[in-house]
Design a protein around this motif. Sequence first.
Motif, PDB file in Angstrom:
ATOM      1  N   CYS A  49       0.820  -1.214   0.000  1.00 25.62           N
ATOM      2  CA  CYS A  49       0.000   0.000   0.000  1.00 25.62           C
ATOM      3  C   CYS A  49       0.854   1.265   0.000  1.00 25.62           C
ATOM      4  N   LEU A  52       1.275   2.499  -3.510  1.00 27.19           N
ATOM      5  CA  LEU A  52       0.100   2.929  -4.273  1.00 27.19           C
ATOM      6  C   LEU A  52       0.152   4.411  -4.624  1.00 27.19           C
ATOM      7  N   LYS A  56      -5.424   5.881  -5.253  1.00 24.09           N
ATOM      8  CA  LYS A  56      -5.739   4.490  -4.892  1.00 24.09           C
ATOM      9  C   LYS A  56      -5.642   4.285  -3.386  1.00 24.09           C
ATOM     10  N   GLN A  59      -8.743   5.744  -1.883  1.00 25.87           N
ATOM     11  CA  GLN A  59      -9.897   4.893  -2.178  1.00 25.87           C
ATOM     12  C   GLN A  59      -9.917   3.671  -1.271  1.00 25.87           C
ATOM     13  N   LYS A  60      -8.758   3.078  -1.045  1.00 27.47           N
ATOM     14  CA  LYS A  60      -8.699   1.906  -0.159  1.00 27.47           C
ATOM     15  C   LYS A  60      -9.059   2.286   1.273  1.00 27.47           C
TER      16      LYS A  60
END
Length: 144
Positions: A49, A52, A56, A59-60
Amino acid sequence: MKIHLERKLSSCPDRIPCTVCHELFWVPDIRALLYSDNNLLQGDVCPECVKLSASKFQQKLRNQANRFVQEAFTHPERSDAFHARAVELLETSEEKIKFPTFLQWSIKKIQIFCEESRELEAARLGLDRYGCGGRSQSLGQKSL
């Protein structure tokens, strides 16, 4: 929000869930900790992560907030805690993210190396005080 780099402590479990994707991951020597803009620790971020893009990543985080809202419905006895966590993550997901730079990663690696070297040296000196150094001195004195 920002990702702050910290040394993994011996008390840290080997595997923990990522705050962003909720997947279990092996904790590396350098922990990536997510803080909100008001300096509230949100949790650990897995190495995947951290790589990212900002959109993104955000969003996660929003997906995790939704997951906590769903958990509140399935576990009504803990709904307040789930709702509070969902709000925290949702608010944090709206903040601009500051990822650590290559220089910050490099400095943290050097800091950890220095700390570990000092700890090893302190342990070595501690052993010398409690037996290793004393034994060789007493042997030398007997031969006189």
